[in-house]
Design an enzyme around this catalytic site. Structure first.
Site, mmCIF file in Angstrom:
data_model
loop_
_atom_site.group_PDB
_atom_site.id
_atom_site.type_symbol
_atom_site.label_atom_id
_atom_site.label_comp_id
_atom_site.label_asym_id
_atom_site.label_seq_id
_atom_site.Cartn_x
_atom_site.Cartn_y
_atom_site.Cartn_z
ATOM 1 N N GLU A 66 0.885 -1.091 -0.078
ATOM 2 C CA GLU A 66 0.167 -0.115 -0.026
ATOM 3 C C GLU A 66 0.958 0.980 -0.024
ATOM 4 O O GLU A 66 1.276 1.580 1.077
ATOM 5 C CB GLU A 66 -1.007 0.273 1.225
ATOM 6 C CG GLU A 66 -2.032 -1.132 1.346
ATOM 7 C CD GLU A 66 -3.305 -0.692 0.497
ATOM 8 O OE1 GLU A 66 -3.558 0.750 0.385
ATOM 9 O OE2 GLU A 66 -4.043 -1.465 0.310
ATOM 10 N N CYS B 33 -2.359 8.549 3.307
ATOM 11 C CA CYS B 33 -2.001 8.343 1.814
ATOM 12 C C CYS B 33 -3.141 8.581 0.742
ATOM 13 O O CYS B 33 -2.634 9.007 -0.257
ATOM 14 C CB CYS B 33 -1.711 6.630 1.755
ATOM 15 S SG CYS B 33 -2.987 5.622 2.446
#
Ligand code: ADP
Length: 497
Positions: free
Chosen positions: A270, A304
């Site tokens: 990720e 993120c």
């Protein structure tokens, strides 16, 4: 420990004793050089942490391997489900303490820690507790050309835990990121070694204690603190079957190389993002502007999926700029544990310098700051929520992940143009589309290359919502059934009967 704010819930944990590594159910001092973790709001040292050496990594992996093929394997799925529930309950019982540790160590506001991230971590364990008893294979009638006379060929698939998992997590949402990896891995029957980020290890250590108390057998979970070299050792270890990682794209690339150079271990990555936010002229600005402001400024932009590139249709451009600038100016910076604080500091001075350099470079390159744009305070690592206009598409601030409370706003004139701009990035993590036209919302979301597209919202998460990065934002998915798949292998058993 000295902080400007005395701990109310975590004093016993922050007792001045050096923290250790969890290996094979015991807390031991690591062979590496101890290091300090500090409060990014004050710079005060919170604790001295152990650093895992090469032998510690080997010992944790060996303990995980032994547990995997020993007592843990004998546990029924229902027993695994129960222990996951016990972990979730323990997190709830200790939520004040965990939230306080997270805020001290990471800087985020108490509201974010106590009412969003720590409860969400508990929900990860509950969600995947439900999956533990629902892992099933299939039966197959294979079309084998040679059938032994008088016999039949049948086959089945069996789902098995992938094995020893190294979970390497970042510093932006430490406890939640750890839970997103531990919960599905344990539900699948894996053994997990958690490697928290060096700036924010405290909740991982406390969670390690709670997991042991909740009944997780020795070796099934380890916690190794230390810097990236500890992660790198895990990533190149031949007896680690899988690395699940959240962090920078640069480290993601290093992990692919380490996997290739060792045992081709499985990877879930990720990675970074540069998420576009598309605001059409027919959007309900009363809800859109606060939603977009939350989408970039929450957790000081250290998210993120932060919506860092806003594109507003020209008819509403001024309103969007003014609204975001007003929102930026209204946010109160302070210690995360102070009442009334909306935004805490960035995680470290080093990181604040990085954020500031993106803004300063942008201004030198022709961009204009309309709100914020400055580091604040003599102590700590505070940076003002910042709104920037006139940023050229080639500026680093428009192309790279800043991971700070900095948003650019750019006007657009038609949908095709803005879709091209939205996709003009190496990343593909997330995007949001703001419009009251449902057909347009679907058409635009179809055209955007990203793992998540939100419509009239941003940064909505739940354990059921699959999350992953397209393009250079990652490999594989977390959450939902897809998140469980990360931790399972398929074995085909074929037999004649
Ligand atoms: P950032 O640059 O935002 O700090 P990183 O990707 O470097 O993010 O860090 C995320 C996690 O990865 C941390 O736990 C860090 O210690 C770890 N890490 C850093 N470098 C490596 C590496 N080469 N191999 C494995 N893990 C690493």
């Amino acid at each position: 420990m000295t902080t400007s704010i005395a701990p109310r819930h975590s004093a016993a944990f922050l007792d001045g004793n050096d923290k250790r590594l969890l290996i094979d159910g015991r807390w031991i001092a690591g062979a590496g050089a101890p290091f300090e973790t500090s409060d990014p709001a004050t710079g005060a040292v919170l604790a001295t942490l152990s650093s895992a050496g090469a032998d510690d990594v080997d010992a944790a992996v060996a303990a995980a391997r032994a547990a995997l093929h020993g007592k843990w394997r004998a546990w029924t799925p229902a027993a695994r489900a129960r222990v996951l529930w016990h972990i979730a309950d323990a997190i709830d019982v200790h939520a004040d303490e965990l939230a306080e540790l997270e805020t001290f160590d990471q800087g985020k506001s108490w509201a974010t820690s106590r009412f969003a991230e720590i409860p969400s971590a508990a929900e990860q364990f509950r969600y995947y507790a439900g999956w533990a008893t629902k892992i099933t294979g299939t039966t197959i009638a294979p079309s084998i050309t040679y059938q032994p006379p008088g016999k039949r060929v049948v086959a089945q698939t069996v789902r098995e835990p992938v094995g020893v998992v190294a979970a390497i997590v970042p510093w932006n949402s430490p406890m939640l990121m750890a839970a997103m990896k531990l919960a599905p891995a344990l539900a699948a029957g894996c053994a997990v070694i958690l490697k928290p980020a060096e700036d924010t290890s405290l909740t991982a250590l406390r969670l390690g204690e709670l997991m042991v108390e909740a009944g997780v057998p020795a070796g099934v979970v380890g916690v190794l603190t230390g810097d990236g070299t500890v992660g790198a050792r895990l990533a190149s270890h031949r007896d680690v079957d899988k690395v699940t990682f959240t962090g920078s794209t640069a480290t993601g690339r290093a992990l692919t190389a380490a996997s290739g150079a060792s045992n081709l271990k499985r990877l879930t990555l990720e990675l970074g993002g540069k998420s576009p936010v598309l605001v059409f002229g027919d959007a309900e600005l009363d809800t859109a502007v606060p939603g977009i402001a939350r989408g970039i400024f929450s957790n000081c932009g250290q998210v993120c999926v932060a919506g860092s590139r806003v594109y507003a249709e020209r008819s509403v451009y001024e309103q969007v700029v003014d609204g975001l600038a007003a929102a930026a100016r209204s946010l109160r910076l302070g210690h995360g544990l102070d009442e009334g604080t909306d935004l805490g500091p960035l995680v470290s001075r080093r990181h604040r310098n990085t954020v500031a350099s993106y803004v300063d470079d942008g201004v030198r390159g022709g961009a204009t700051v309309v709100a914020g744009g400055r580091a604040v305070g003599e102590i700590g690592s505070f940076y003002e929520p910042t709104v920037v206009v006139d940023a050229g598409s080639d500026l680093p601030m428009m192309r790279e992940e800043i991971f700070g409370p900095v948003v650019t706003v750019t006007p657009f004139d038609d949908a095709e143009e803005v879709i091209a701009w939205a996709n003009d990035t190496d990343y593909g993590l997330a995007a949001s589309v703001w419009t009251s036209n449902l057909s347009r919302a679907h058409r635009v979301s179809d055209a955007i290359r990203a793992g998540t597209v939100w419509i009239n919202c941003h940064s909505y998460f739940a354990p059921e919502l699959v999350k992953g990065g397209h393009k250079e934002s990652g490999w594989g998915y977390e959450n939902g059934a897809a998140g469980l798949e990360n931790y399972l292998e398929t074995k085909t058993v074929c037999l004649t009967v």
